[in-house]
Scaffold this active site. Structure first.
Site, PDB file in Angstrom:
ATOM      1  CE  LYS A  92      37.560 -40.691 -33.491  1.00 18.62           C
ATOM      2  NZ  LYS A  92      38.050 -41.345 -34.701  1.00 18.62           N
ATOM      3  CG  ASN A  93      36.877 -38.133 -36.432  1.00 21.26           C
ATOM      4  OD1 ASN A  93      37.780 -38.831 -35.969  1.00 21.26           O
ATOM      5  ND2 ASN A  93      35.731 -38.640 -36.866  1.00 21.26           N
ATOM      6  CB  CYS A 126      40.389 -50.275 -40.677  1.00 18.15           C
ATOM      7  SG  CYS A 126      38.983 -49.256 -41.054  1.00 18.15           S
ATOM      8  NE  ARG A 186      38.233 -45.587 -43.155  1.00 11.34           N
ATOM      9  CZ  ARG A 186      38.316 -45.102 -41.912  1.00 11.34           C
ATOM     10  NH1 ARG A 186      38.490 -45.910 -40.909  1.00 11.34           N
ATOM     11  NH2 ARG A 186      38.215 -43.812 -41.702  1.00 11.34           N
ATOM     12  CG  ASP A 239      31.879 -41.397 -37.634  1.00 15.92           C
ATOM     13  OD1 ASP A 239      32.111 -42.437 -38.275  1.00 15.92           O
ATOM     14  OD2 ASP A 239      32.598 -40.380 -37.707  1.00 15.92           O
ATOM     15  NE  ARG A 299      41.490 -46.023 -32.921  1.00 16.96           N
ATOM     16  CZ  ARG A 299      41.703 -46.381 -34.175  1.00 16.96           C
ATOM     17  NH1 ARG A 299      41.491 -47.625 -34.536  1.00 16.96           N
ATOM     18  NH2 ARG A 299      42.123 -45.521 -35.064  1.00 16.96           N
TER      19      ARG A 299
HETATM   20  N1  EPU Z   1      37.396 -43.113 -49.938  1.00 20.76           N
HETATM   21  C1  EPU Z   1      37.939 -43.556 -51.131  1.00 20.76           C
HETATM   22  N2  EPU Z   1      39.121 -42.986 -51.532  1.00 20.76           N
HETATM   23  C2  EPU Z   1      39.764 -42.029 -50.798  1.00 20.76           C
HETATM   24  C3  EPU Z   1      39.185 -41.575 -49.598  1.00 20.76           C
HETATM   25  C4  EPU Z   1      37.992 -42.140 -49.187  1.00 20.76           C
HETATM   26  O1  EPU Z   1      37.392 -44.425 -51.804  1.00 20.76           O
HETATM   27  O2  EPU Z   1      40.836 -41.573 -51.222  1.00 20.76           O
HETATM   28  C5  EPU Z   1      36.117 -43.701 -49.478  1.00 20.76           C
HETATM   29  C6  EPU Z   1      36.249 -44.390 -48.132  1.00 20.76           C
HETATM   30  O3  EPU Z   1      36.733 -45.728 -48.282  1.00 20.76           O
HETATM   31  C7  EPU Z   1      34.832 -44.322 -47.615  1.00 20.76           C
HETATM   32  C8  EPU Z   1      34.330 -42.966 -48.157  1.00 20.76           C
HETATM   33  O4  EPU Z   1      35.205 -42.651 -49.226  1.00 20.76           O
HETATM   34  O5  EPU Z   1      34.094 -45.370 -48.137  1.00 20.76           O
HETATM   35  C9  EPU Z   1      34.356 -41.823 -47.164  1.00 20.76           C
HETATM   36  O6  EPU Z   1      35.614 -41.758 -46.541  1.00 20.76           O
HETATM   37  P1  EPU Z   1      36.219 -40.397 -45.951  1.00 20.76           P
HETATM   38  O7  EPU Z   1      37.492 -40.109 -46.655  1.00 20.76           O
HETATM   39  O8  EPU Z   1      35.166 -39.350 -45.939  1.00 20.76           O
HETATM   40  O9  EPU Z   1      36.527 -40.840 -44.455  1.00 20.76           O
HETATM   41  P2  EPU Z   1      37.850 -40.638 -43.622  1.00 20.76           P
HETATM   42  O10 EPU Z   1      38.414 -39.299 -43.845  1.00 20.76           O
HETATM   43  O11 EPU Z   1      38.743 -41.824 -43.802  1.00 20.76           O
HETATM   44  C10 EPU Z   1      36.598 -39.606 -41.572  1.00 20.76           C
HETATM   45  C11 EPU Z   1      36.503 -39.900 -40.108  1.00 20.76           C
HETATM   46  C12 EPU Z   1      35.705 -41.174 -39.912  1.00 20.76           C
HETATM   47  C13 EPU Z   1      34.319 -40.954 -40.509  1.00 20.76           C
HETATM   48  C14 EPU Z   1      34.450 -40.578 -41.986  1.00 20.76           C
HETATM   49  C15 EPU Z   1      33.112 -40.261 -42.648  1.00 20.76           C
HETATM   50  C16 EPU Z   1      38.527 -38.973 -39.232  1.00 20.76           C
HETATM   51  C17 EPU Z   1      39.836 -39.188 -38.596  1.00 20.76           C
HETATM   52  N3  EPU Z   1      37.824 -40.049 -39.548  1.00 20.76           N
HETATM   53  O12 EPU Z   1      37.266 -40.729 -42.152  1.00 20.76           O
HETATM   54  O13 EPU Z   1      35.583 -41.361 -38.506  1.00 20.76           O
HETATM   55  O14 EPU Z   1      33.558 -42.132 -40.389  1.00 20.76           O
HETATM   56  O15 EPU Z   1      35.286 -39.423 -42.117  1.00 20.76           O
HETATM   57  O16 EPU Z   1      32.458 -39.249 -41.974  1.00 20.76           O
HETATM   58  O17 EPU Z   1      38.103 -37.833 -39.405  1.00 20.76           O
HETATM   59  C18 EPU Z   1      35.166 -42.582 -36.553  1.00 20.76           C
HETATM   60  O18 EPU Z   1      35.375 -41.531 -35.911  1.00 20.76           O
HETATM   61  O19 EPU Z   1      34.685 -43.608 -36.018  1.00 20.76           O
HETATM   62  C19 EPU Z   1      35.492 -42.619 -37.969  1.00 20.76           C
HETATM   63  C20 EPU Z   1      35.647 -43.752 -38.658  1.00 20.76           C
END
Ligand code: EPU
Length: 421
Positions: A23-24, A119, A124, A310, A402
């Protein structure tokens, strides 16, 4: 859509479960199609509601998307006259929508994208995405809940140090840097397999990228990209989830199409609690070493290659039945324990203090009426229900659609008493 799952627990599973495409990865690869004049074809695309939402978003931007669900193929072709507004009505359904920002700015110099907002698992923010795109030459204003991005002439390669690893910010920045003028050096980037998959796809589209999967990625911008076809990497989180399904139900399960090298830390933890995972050329087998017991352990969630956030909720379901006291510290998201009150309704003994959960193992879980709050929380309840005595009814199950393709069928085919109604 039927909103509840009903599970009669305590059945051993046997058989084979195929692992789907990630998915991701898909949610990152689909926006990459915005970067190119040529079409992008993705194979091994899972049939998930998040993929449908990304399709809807891309179509709203002028992309022509053909999803052949039977053969799991997505064909994406961005129009030369795109619409540059990602509307809140779509973005609010899925935070990964922010991943169109980098590609739109890189190719068209403008984008207006609704801020995703928080969320169920945390606030986030997207500050790192904006910081990195600004370093490449974009400027932003926030107006009425929308990020308005603009590039004066063209993006320019730059050295960017990320204060911590973010999967989404890394993906957005890579997708912008591939069309920037000159060289970019991205330091302290996410090393997740889904980032490596994105880079592999971008390279087949003509991008010049080095270092994916390492802490520093170097990108040499190119003027334009070409048509390409890419096979989506397998879903390591789905694989980990089904490994726990085998472990928690004390079964001997076979998983096909997966690869445990992307889950090394997690598989080591499983071994520590008494679960053996064996990979052969054709499949992966999971079983308990001592069928009577599961050991306790301590888990810290971390960016790749650490224990994945995850899989935290699923691991907690397993540790609820361990001998002794375990702990799980959630270091990635500040509010990812929404499954705990529901597991407690099933008889688990879990206490939360800040980001740490202490899990005192119980002899048995008991079926109950519970409710799903997010994707991984919902699947942790399915896992707990497989092991629980009696019947469990899980409400608000749209969350599971999802990210888990055909989960009911995959488990039912292995003998689970599970149905949706
Ligand atoms: N964060 C910030 N600022 C930013 C970006 C992130 O503070 O600009 C924080 C987030 O709030 C979080 C941490 O950094 O506390 C890590 O977030 P990250 O950006 O790595 O996560 P993401 O890109 O929003 C993806 C996956 C998530 C998975 C995370 C961590 C996708 C679509 N989503 O999210 O997947 O948990 O990386 O591995 O790739 C899931 O599949 O259930 C899911 C939530």
């Amino acid at each position: 859509m039927k909103e509840k799952i009903f599970i009669e627990g305590g059945k051993r599973l046997s058989g084979s479960i195929p692992i789907s495409g990630a998915k991701n990865s898909c949610l990152t690869l689909m926006p990459a199609s915005l970067l190119s004049e040529g079409a992008l074809t993705l194979n091994n695309v899972p049939n998930l509601s998040d993929v449908d939402t990304m399709k809807e978003l891309l179509e709203s931007l002028g992309c022509v998307v053909c999803h052949q669900k039977i053969n799991k193929t997505l064909h994406l072709k961005q129009s030369d006259e795109p619409l540059l507004l990602a509307d809140y009505e779509i973005v609010k359904k899925m935070r990964a929508s922010i991943l169109v920002l980098g590609p739109l700015l890189a190719r068209f110099g403008q984008a207006v994208v609704a801020l995703p907002g928080g969320c169920a698992i945390g606030a986030r923010p997207v500050n790192l995405h904006l910081m990195a795109l600004e370093a490449l030459g974009a400027s932003f204003s926030i107006e009425n809940g929308y990020v308005k991005g603009n590039v004066a002439k063209t993006l320019k390669g730059s050295k960017i140090n990320f204060p911590f690893e973010s999967v989404g910010a890394t993906a957005n920045t890579i997708m912008a840097a591939v069309l920037a003028k000159g060289t970019s050096e991205l330091v302290n980037v996410a090393r997740e397999p889904e980032i490596v998959d994105l880079c592999k796809c971008l390279k087949s589209m003509g991008c010049k990228i080095e270092g994916e999967g390492e802490r520093t990625i170097i990108i040499e911008g190119v003027d334009n990209l070409k048509e390409a076809t890419h096979n989506v990497v397998m879903d390591r989180i789905e694989l980990g989830t089904f490994l726990i399904a085998g472990a928690i139900s004390n079964s001997d399960l076979e998983l096909t199409g997966g690869n445990i090298t992307m889950l090394e830390n997690f598989v080591n933890k499983l071994y520590e609690v008494g679960i053996e995972v064996c990979q052969s050329e054709s499949n992966i087998r999971v079983r308990r070493i001592d069928s009577a017991s599961i050991n306790c352990t301590n888990v810290l969630t971390e960016p790749f290659p650490g224990f994945p956030t995850d899989l935290q909720a699923q691991m907690m379901a397993l540790l609820s039945l361990a001998d002794g006291v375990s702990s799980i510290e959630e270091q990635i998201f500040e509010n990812r324990f929404m499954h705990v009150p529901e597991l407690i309704r099933m008889g688990a003994n879990i206490e939360i203090s800040g980001r740490k959960a202490t899990i005192s193992g119980v002899d048995r879980l008991r079926g109950a009426q519970v409710k799903a709050t997010d994707l991984r929380a919902s699947v942790s309840l399915v896992l707990a229900a497989l092991a629980a005595e009696g019947q469990t009814e899980i409400d608000k199950i749209h969350h599971i659609d999802r990210g888990y393709e055909d989960i009911i069928k995959k488990l039912a085919d292995c003998g689970a008493q599970i149905k949706r109604y």
